[in-house]
Design an enzyme around this catalytic site. Structure first.
Site, short mmCIF file in Angstrom:
data_model
loop_
_atom_site.label_atom_id
_atom_site.label_comp_id
_atom_site.label_asym_id
_atom_site.label_seq_id
_atom_site.Cartn_x
_atom_site.Cartn_y
_atom_site.Cartn_z
N PRO A 235 0.85 -1.20 0.00
CA PRO A 235 0.00 0.00 0.00
C PRO A 235 0.88 1.25 0.00
O PRO A 235 1.47 1.61 1.02
CB PRO A 235 -0.80 -0.13 1.31
CG PRO A 235 0.05 -1.00 2.19
CD PRO A 235 0.82 -1.91 1.30
N ASP A 411 5.88 2.42 2.31
CA ASP A 411 4.93 1.36 2.62
C ASP A 411 4.11 1.78 3.84
O ASP A 411 4.65 1.91 4.94
CB ASP A 411 5.70 0.07 2.89
CG ASP A 411 4.81 -1.16 3.03
OD1 ASP A 411 3.63 -0.99 3.38
OD2 ASP A 411 5.31 -2.28 2.81
N HIS A 412 2.80 1.96 3.63
CA HIS A 412 1.95 2.46 4.71
C HIS A 412 1.77 1.41 5.82
O HIS A 412 1.27 1.73 6.91
CB HIS A 412 0.59 2.88 4.16
CG HIS A 412 -0.02 4.04 4.88
ND1 HIS A 412 0.32 4.37 6.18
CD2 HIS A 412 -0.95 4.94 4.51
CE1 HIS A 412 -0.37 5.42 6.57
NE2 HIS A 412 -1.15 5.80 5.57
N ARG A 413 2.14 0.17 5.56
CA ARG A 413 2.09 -0.84 6.61
C ARG A 413 3.22 -0.64 7.63
O ARG A 413 3.12 -1.07 8.78
CB ARG A 413 2.20 -2.26 6.01
CG ARG A 413 1.08 -2.62 5.05
CD ARG A 413 1.39 -3.94 4.37
NE ARG A 413 2.61 -3.87 3.57
CZ ARG A 413 3.17 -4.90 2.94
NH1 ARG A 413 2.60 -6.11 3.03
NH2 ARG A 413 4.27 -4.75 2.24
#
Length: 441
Positions: A235, A411-413
Site C-alpha cells: 500500500p 509502505d503504509h504498513r
C-alpha cells in the site's frame, strides 16, 4: 561420458536468465574459467566462465533463449583438457554463480564481511568465484586454486585475489582470443507473470487499423513483473516536500574545479545520497523490509543505496554500499564509475543487489514531480525532480531561491504519514546545510 553443465544458482531469488551470446563452439577445447556464455538476468548481463577445462561436446542453448536454473547449457566430452588444466570428474550444478558476501554486525552497528582464518590450500575441481573475481585473477596472474576463499562456502573474493597477488609477482594472464558471437535468434514473446487480479482479455485492436506486436526484452519483462508485484502487494503513500538548495548549488559550483583537479565531478546526486544515508540513521524503519509471514520488520543496520540509472535497455538500479560512512568525494567517484559500468552493460550481479533504499533523480529530464513505485522488497523510495528558481519570502523580502521537489513514497504498513513527513524533513534539513554533508554530519 559427457558431463553436463547447468545454469547455476543465480542468487537472490533469480530463477531464469536469457542467453545473450554463446562464446564457444562445439568441438572446441576450452580452458577452465574461459568465457563460456553471456547471460542476462533482471539484474545484469554477466559472463559465465567454464567450470572445467575440456572439449565442448554439445551446446544446448541459443542466443535469445530463456533458460531456468538447473537447465543444461553445455555438455563436455571426454576429450583432453588444455595443458596445465585437469578436467574435474563432475560438474557441481548447485554452486552459486555470484553469492553475496556474508556480513556480521559489529559492536558499532557497522556491517563487515566475516573473515576466514583458514590457511590457503590448493583446491581440486571448480573454484567458487564470481566472473569479475575470475577476471581480476587472470589480470593479476593469480591461480584461484591456490587461494583460500573468505566468502560463504569458501567463495574467493576480490580481496582474497589482491591479498594473494601482493605476495607474488602479478603477471597478467593471457586472455583467450575473442570469438565471434553466435548469430542472434529471433526474439520470442513470453507472457508476463501474473500477480493479483486476472486482467480482462484485450480487444482486437487490428479492427481499427494496422498494429505491430513487439516482444518485450527480458529486462523490460522483468521490470514490468516487479512493478506489478510491488504495486499489488504494497500500500503506497507519498509525501511531497521541497528543499531550498540555493546554498548547495552554490557550493557545487564553487567546488567544481577543485573536485575535477582530484578526478571527481561533483553532482547533486551524491549530496542527495549522503543526505538520505545520514537521515536513515535517524529513521531506520525506512531502511528495512517487511516480513508479513513472520509479523516482523527486518531493520538493516547497513545503508546500501540503490540509484536508478536510465539506459537504452531500460531502468537499472545499481547499489552503492555503506553510503553513510563514505566521504562525499569518495561517494561521488564511486557513483560515477558505477553508473558508467551500468550504461556500458558491464555491471555485475554484485553491483545490482543488496540495496536497502532507492533514490531516483529525474531532474535532468525535467518534470515538476513524480510518484515512483517502491523497489520491492524495500519499503521506501525517494523521487527527485528538477530544481527551479522561485520567489520566496525571507526576512520580509521576496528573493529568488532554488527549490528542489522531493517525493517520498513508502509502505503504509510500515510507517504513518507523520513518520514520512519527519523523515522527509530530515533529508530537507541536510540538503539545506551542505557544509555539514561535506563533513558527514
Amino acid at each position: 561420458m559427457a558431463r553436463d553443465f547447468v545454469l547455476p544458482d543465480l542468487g537472490e531469488g533469480l530463477t531464469e536468465a536469457e542467453i545473450r551470446q554463446v562464446l564457444v563452439h562445439e568441438g572446441e577445447v576450452v580452458r577452465e574459467d574461459a568465457p563460456l556464455l553471456e547471460v542476462e538476468t533482471d539484474k545484469a548481463t554477466v559472463e559465465i566462465p567454464s567450470p572445467v577445462g575440456g572439449r565442448v561436446e554439445k551446446i544446448h542453448v541459443r542466443p535469445g533463449q530463456t533458460v531456468k536454473v538447473g537447465q543444461v547449457l553445455v555438455s563436455f566430452g571426454d576429450g583432453p583438457a588444455p595443458p596445465g588444466k585437469q578436467a574435474a570428474d563432475t560438474l557441481d550444478p548447485t554452486r552459486k554463480l555470484a553469492p553475496e558476501a556474508k556480513t556480521v554486525v559489529t559492536d558499532g552497528g557497522r556491517a563487515r564481511q566475516a573473515p576466514s582464518a583458514a590457511a590457503p590450500t590448493r583446491r581440486e575441481g571448480p573454484v567458487p568465484a564470481t566472473p569479475s573475481t575470475r577476471r581480476l585473477a587472470r589480470e593479476m596472474g593469480v591461480d584461484l586454486r591456490a587461494v583460500n576463499g573468505s566468502g560463504p562456502g569458501g567463495r574467493v573474493t576480490d580481496d582474497d585475489v589482491r591479498a594473494a597477488a601482493s605476495g607474488a609477482p602479478a603477471s597478467a594472464a593471457a586472455r583467450p582470443a575473442e570469438r565471434a558471437p553466435a548469430p542472434a535468434a529471433p526474439a520470442v514473446a513470453k507472457p508476463l507473470a501474473r500477480v493479483g487480479v486476472e486482467p480482462p482479455p484485450l480487444p482486437k485492436f487490428e479492427q481499427w487499423g494496422p498494429i505491430e506486436r513487439q516482444p518485450l526484452s527480458h529486462l523490460r519483462r522483468t521490470i514490468a513483473e516487479r512493478m506489478t508485484l510491488s504495486a499489488t502487494l504494497i500500500p503506497h503513500v507519498t509525501h511531497f516536500d521541497r528543499a531550498d538548495i540555493t546554498d548547495l548549488d552554490a557550493l557545487i559550483r564553487r567546488k567544481l574545479e577543485a573536485g575535477k583537479a582530484r578526478g571527481v565531478t561533483l553532482t547533486l546526486t551524491s549530496f542527495l545520497l549522503k543526505a538520505v544515508a545520514l537521515s536513515l540513521r535517524e529513521h531506520p524503519h525506512f531502511n528495512a523490509s517487511l516480513d508479513p509471514a513472520a509479523g516482523e520488520l527486518i531493520v538493516k543496520r547497513y545503508v546500501h543505496l540503490g540509484v536508478a540509472v536510465a539506459t537504452e535497455r531500460g531502468l537499472i538500479v545499481p547499489v552503492i554500499r555503506d553510503v553513510d560512512g563514505k566521504p562525499l568525494l569518495e561517494l561521488q567517484r564511486e557513483l560515477g564509475a558505477l553508473a558508467q559500468r551500468v550504461r556500458d552493460g558491464k555491471a555485475t550481479l554484485e553491483d545490482l543487489r543488496g540495496g536497502t533504499f532507492t533514490v531516483t533523480n529525474i531532474g535532468a529530464l525535467g518534470g515538476t514531480g513524480a510518484i515512483p513505485i517502491i523497489n520491492y522488497p524495500e519499503v521506501a523510495i525517494l523521487g527527485v525532480a528538477r530544481g527551479r528558481e522561485e520567489p520566496v519570502v525571507r526576512d520580509g523580502a521576496i528573493v529568488p531561491r532554488l527549490l528542489l521537489p522531493l517525493s517520498l513514497t513508502f509502505d503504509h504498513r510500515v510507517a504513518d504519514g507523520a513518520d514520512g513527513a519527519r523523515f522527509a524533513s530530515t533529508i530537507v534539513r541536510r540538503l539545506e546545510h551542505p557544509d555539514e554533508l561535506l563533513l558527514g554530519l
